[in-house]
Design an enzyme around this catalytic site. Structure first.
Site, short mmCIF file in Angstrom:
data_model
loop_
_atom_site.label_atom_id
_atom_site.label_comp_id
_atom_site.label_asym_id
_atom_site.label_seq_id
_atom_site.Cartn_x
_atom_site.Cartn_y
_atom_site.Cartn_z
CG ASN A 9 -1.72 1.25 1.40
OD1 ASN A 9 -1.76 2.07 0.49
ND2 ASN A 9 -2.37 1.41 2.54
CE LYS A 11 -0.10 3.18 4.85
NZ LYS A 11 0.01 3.26 6.31
CG HIS A 94 -5.79 1.97 5.20
ND1 HIS A 94 -5.32 2.86 6.13
CD2 HIS A 94 -4.80 1.06 5.02
CE1 HIS A 94 -4.10 2.50 6.50
NE2 HIS A 94 -3.76 1.41 5.83
CD GLU A 96 -2.84 5.41 6.84
OE1 GLU A 96 -2.82 5.48 5.60
OE2 GLU A 96 -1.93 4.86 7.50
CD GLU A 166 -3.33 -2.38 7.20
OE1 GLU A 166 -2.32 -2.71 6.60
OE2 GLU A 166 -3.86 -1.25 7.10
CB SER A 212 5.51 -1.95 11.76
OG SER A 212 5.11 -0.63 12.08
N GLY A 234 5.08 1.33 4.45
CA GLY A 234 6.40 1.94 4.24
C GLY A 234 7.39 1.03 3.53
#
Ligand code: 13P
Length: 250
Positions: A9, A11, A94, A96, A166, A212, A234
């Site tokens: 992802n 983002k 998600h 976020e 998540e 993570s 990330g």
């Protein structure tokens, strides 16, 4: 045996030239894997990414969509639009989006249904906050989110659904859930699916862990009984690192 799925992802990262370069770097490194490889990219990268993955085993997804087909929804992109350029997957709900863009279990459910209508494969995200976890409510939160996201879906529609667990406190923080913890949460989600849809669908549905994930912890997470791969933030932005996660079993 369920297959393993490793989804990135991105983002709100990566310009088209960066997307193309990443895919060109990633493709040769993951070409021999038997695991599914998906990248979920910003809208502005979709078209470039779809061209760049041609002839590779990398699949492309979007990170969000609107539940209406068209209309006066300034700034939104519909499932029909994603389908029109051959997008295969779409992340829905998600944390976020739930946190910053007021998405609710109800809109998540509408989006899942709209995605299926346009033959998109939803990757539905669920996960608890740190506060909910500390209050002992994690299992209740994630099973409720799962149930509400799937509400009204027919058994045959479950075939293309992927769920991603998540925990919000593990996203972008460097804090990963222990593999045992993550596996137990995913087992609880699988049991919820079992209650709703029975053994076959529960035993076959792909449920990913996200939060993570990196090349050092992927193997331990993905080798547990119920974690079927990862939704990677990330660590999916670098071809080398993401390839190592995809190839965790080599
Ligand atoms: P990180 O891997 O950066 O923690 O992000 C996880 C995530 O939100 C993937 O959707």
């Amino acid at each position: 045996m369920r297959r393993k799925v490793i989804a990135g992802n991105w983002k709100m990262n990566m310009l088209p030239n960066e997307a193309i370069a990443l895919i060109e770097g990633l493709a040769p490194k993951v070409k021999n894997t038997k695991n599914d490889v998906i990248i979920c990219v910003p809208f502005t990268d979709l078209f470039y990414s779809l061209l760049s993955v041609q002839g590779t085993n990398i699949k492309v997804g979007a990170q969000n969509m609107h539940f209406e087909e068209s209309g006066a929804y300034t700034g939104e992109v519909s499932g029909k639009m994603l389908q029109s350029i051959n997008v295969e997957y779409v992340i829905i709900g998600h944390s976020e989006r739930r946190q910053y863009f007021a998405e609710t279990d109800e809109t998540v459910n509408k989006k899942v249904k709209a995605a299926l209508k346009y033959n998109l494969k939803p990757i539905i995200c669920v996960g608890e906050t740190l506060e909910q976890r500390e209050e002992g409510k994690a299992v209740d939160v994630i099973t409720t989110q799962t149930r509400l996201a799937l509400e009204g879906l027919k058994p045959e529609e479950m075939e293309t659904i992927t769920i991603a667990y998540e925990p919000i406190w593990a996203i972008g923080t460097g804090k990963t859930a222990t593999s045992e913890d993550a596996n137990n949460s995913i087992k609880a989600i699988r049991e919820e699916v079992r209650k709703l849809y029975g053994d076959k669908i529960a035993d076959e549905i792909i449920i990913l862990y996200g939060g993570s994930v990196n090349s050092s912890n992927a193997k331990e997470l993905f080798e547990t009984s119920d974690i079927d791969g990862g939704l990677v933030g990330g660590a999916s932005l670098k071809a080398d690192e993401f390839a190592k996660i995809v190839n965790y079993d080599e």
